[in-house]
Design an enzyme around this catalytic site. Structure first.
Site, PDB file in Angstrom:
ATOM      1  CG  ASN A   1     -16.681  20.583  21.433  1.00 39.45           C
ATOM      2  OD1 ASN A   1     -17.504  19.759  21.711  1.00 39.45           O
ATOM      3  ND2 ASN A   1     -15.525  20.742  21.684  1.00 39.45           N
TER       4      ASN A   1
ATOM      5  CG  ASP B   1     -16.266  17.027  22.774  1.00 43.20           C
ATOM      6  OD1 ASP B   1     -16.264  16.858  21.671  1.00 43.20           O
ATOM      7  OD2 ASP B   1     -15.624  17.686  23.349  1.00 43.20           O
ATOM      8  CG  HIS B   2     -20.553  18.585  26.369  1.00 44.90           C
ATOM      9  ND1 HIS B   2     -19.949  17.565  27.448  1.00 44.90           N
ATOM     10  CD2 HIS B   2     -19.614  19.549  26.420  1.00 44.90           C
ATOM     11  CE1 HIS B   2     -18.880  18.121  27.595  1.00 44.90           C
ATOM     12  NE2 HIS B   2     -18.523  19.214  27.138  1.00 44.90           N
TER      13      HIS B   2
ATOM     14  NE  ARG C   1     -30.798   6.538  31.562  1.00 39.66           N
ATOM     15  CZ  ARG C   1     -32.032   6.627  31.225  1.00 39.66           C
ATOM     16  NH1 ARG C   1     -32.734   5.898  30.442  1.00 39.66           N
ATOM     17  NH2 ARG C   1     -32.573   7.414  32.437  1.00 39.66           N
TER      18      ARG C   1
ATOM     19  CG  HIS D   1     -11.105  16.806  23.493  1.00 42.73           C
ATOM     20  ND1 HIS D   1     -11.095  17.552  24.714  1.00 42.73           N
ATOM     21  CD2 HIS D   1      -9.965  16.098  23.539  1.00 42.73           C
ATOM     22  CE1 HIS D   1     -10.004  17.435  25.225  1.00 42.73           C
ATOM     23  NE2 HIS D   1      -9.413  16.430  24.556  1.00 42.73           N
TER      24      HIS D   1
ATOM     25  NE  ARG E   1     -11.438  15.021  28.613  1.00 42.04           N
ATOM     26  CZ  ARG E   1     -10.807  16.122  29.001  1.00 42.04           C
ATOM     27  NH1 ARG E   1     -11.388  17.065  28.584  1.00 42.04           N
ATOM     28  NH2 ARG E   1     -10.004  16.115  30.092  1.00 42.04           N
TER      29      ARG E   1
ATOM     30  NE  ARG F   1     -13.727  12.922  30.634  1.00 40.26           N
ATOM     31  CZ  ARG F   1     -12.957  14.094  31.623  1.00 40.26           C
ATOM     32  NH1 ARG F   1     -13.656  15.071  31.700  1.00 40.26           N
ATOM     33  NH2 ARG F   1     -11.822  13.858  32.333  1.00 40.26           N
ATOM     34  CG  HIS F   2     -16.856  13.891  25.664  1.00 39.06           C
ATOM     35  ND1 HIS F   2     -15.715  14.019  24.892  1.00 39.06           N
ATOM     36  CD2 HIS F   2     -16.604  14.886  26.514  1.00 39.06           C
ATOM     37  CE1 HIS F   2     -15.195  14.999  25.118  1.00 39.06           C
ATOM     38  NE2 HIS F   2     -15.478  15.439  26.309  1.00 39.06           N
TER      39      HIS F   2
ATOM     40  CD  GLU G   1     -11.324  20.722  21.243  1.00 45.46           C
ATOM     41  OE1 GLU G   1     -11.486  20.121  22.394  1.00 45.46           O
ATOM     42  OE2 GLU G   1     -12.061  21.792  21.018  1.00 45.46           O
TER      43      GLU G   1
ATOM     44  CB  THR H   1     -13.941  21.300  30.694  1.00 40.78           C
ATOM     45  OG1 THR H   1     -13.841  21.690  29.492  1.00 40.78           O
ATOM     46  CG2 THR H   1     -14.107  22.438  31.599  1.00 40.78           C
ATOM     47  CB  THR H   2      -9.656  21.855  27.822  1.00 42.93           C
ATOM     48  OG1 THR H   2     -10.096  20.893  27.250  1.00 42.93           O
ATOM     49  CG2 THR H   2      -8.140  21.924  27.793  1.00 42.93           C
TER      50      THR H   2
ATOM     51  CD  GLU I   1      -9.860  26.770  19.910  1.00 39.54           C
ATOM     52  OE1 GLU I   1      -9.960  26.084  19.000  1.00 39.54           O
ATOM     53  OE2 GLU I   1     -10.845  26.666  20.620  1.00 39.54           O
TER      54      GLU I   1
ATOM     55  CG  HIS J   1     -12.965  26.458  27.362  1.00 32.46           C
ATOM     56  ND1 HIS J   1     -13.584  26.462  28.719  1.00 32.46           N
ATOM     57  CD2 HIS J   1     -12.738  25.129  27.371  1.00 32.46           C
ATOM     58  CE1 HIS J   1     -13.577  25.253  29.244  1.00 32.46           C
ATOM     59  NE2 HIS J   1     -12.971  24.379  28.309  1.00 32.46           N
ATOM     60  N   GLY J   2     -16.213  28.307  26.963  1.00 33.30           N
ATOM     61  CA  GLY J   2     -17.296  28.947  27.695  1.00 33.30           C
ATOM     62  C   GLY J   2     -17.856  29.907  27.199  1.00 33.30           C
TER      63      GLY J   2
ATOM     64  N   GLY K   1     -19.351  24.923  22.389  1.00 27.96           N
ATOM     65  CA  GLY K   1     -19.886  23.488  22.487  1.00 27.96           C
ATOM     66  C   GLY K   1     -20.876  23.415  23.435  1.00 27.96           C
ATOM     67  CG  HIS K   2     -21.074  23.105  28.507  1.00 24.30           C
ATOM     68  ND1 HIS K   2     -21.975  23.952  29.207  1.00 24.30           N
ATOM     69  CD2 HIS K   2     -21.510  21.776  29.050  1.00 24.30           C
ATOM     70  CE1 HIS K   2     -22.354  23.238  30.265  1.00 24.30           C
ATOM     71  NE2 HIS K   2     -22.142  22.049  30.220  1.00 24.30           N
TER      72      HIS K   2
END
Ligand code: PXP
Length: 244
Positions: free
Chosen positions: A12, A14-15, A23, A48, A50, A54-55, A75, A105-106, A156, A195-196, A217-218
């Site tokens: 993922n 996203d980040h 920026r 994702h 959203r 936001r990302h 997503e 986050t989700t 999932e 997730h996580g 992802g994160h």
């Protein structure tokens, strides 16, 4: 390792977009990260879009759909806007997630049981467009039965709670995930999880035999600061393979 036991890694990105958007410019580019992730061993890319953008942005999704040579997993919240975006870009897969604007986050799985009437036409439209539909759910028999009634080919399982807990509580949550994976697979539903997840907590999830794909992802993007994205993906891949 037999081919059936191969556990796919969806990265993922996203980040990467979160850092870019800090920026307001176009660096770092999440599509570049996605291409690098695929070259480093990612079996697919997850993003994702959203509702508040936001990302990941609409333009990112268009570029990912056009440029990736590995499957794209979009997503998306269960909204008409996201449905039409999915139908426009036709990603390999669409994972329907719950979305609240105020969350960081989700935070939980979608209530597939409580939202049957809203989700049923959406799952059908995505399936008709040959998009593999996944529902992001809690590891709960009621939600799996609901996914089955909705005709979702994939679920999932949300591993967020497992990742946050410790000791016996974590072990109990792992049992819930294991039981849910077995129940889904017995009913012909393909099982993913995410997730996580980190190097330290991924092994017991990767060891659940019915789980076919992890979406991470994160942690991978964070770890990229220290060891680089390619190396963080290679190490995650190695942790997953060792647990299998
Ligand atoms: N799977 C789903 C459905 C998600 O919503 C997310 C977070 O976007 C992930 C996996 C990845 O979670 P993390 O970024 O914590 O690895």
């Amino acid at each position: 390792m037999t081919p059936t036991s191969h556990l796919r890694l969806g990265v993922n990105i996203d980040h990467v977009a979160t850092v870019r958007n800090a920026r307001g410019g176009d660096y770092p580019d999440p599509v570049r990260a996605a291409l690098l992730a695929a070259a480093a061993g990612a079996d697919g890319i997850t993003a994702h879009l959203r509702e508040d953008r936001r990302h990941i942005t609409d333009a990112d999704i268009a570029r990912l759909a056009a440029e990736l040579t590995v499957p794209l997993n979009l997503e998306m919240a269960a909204t008409d806007e996201m449905l039409s975006i999915a139908l426009r870009h036709r990603p390999h897969a669409a994972c329907i997630v719950p979305e609240k604007r105020e969350e960081r986050t989700t935070e939980g799985g979608i209530d597939a049981a409580g939202q049957h009437n809203r989700l049923a036409p959406m799952v059908a439209e995505l399936r008709n467009a040959n998009i593999r539909v996944s529902l992001f759910i809690e590891p709960d028999a009621r939600q799996i039965e609901a996914a089955l009634r909705l005709g979702a080919p994939v679920v999932e399982l949300h591993t967020g709670r497992y990742c946050e807990l410790e000791g016996e509580a974590r072990a109990a949550e792992l049992r819930r995930l294991t039981d849910a994976a077995a129940l889904a697979a017995r009913n012909g539903i393909e099982v993913h999880a995410g997730h996580g997840l980190t190097f330290d907590n991924v092994a017991p999830i990767a060891a659940i035999p019915q789980v076919r794909e992890l979406n991470i992802g994160h942690f991978l993007v964070g770890e990229a600061i220290f060891i680089g994205l390619a190396e963080s993906i290679r190490r995650m891949r190695a942790e997953m393979d060792a647990a299998r």
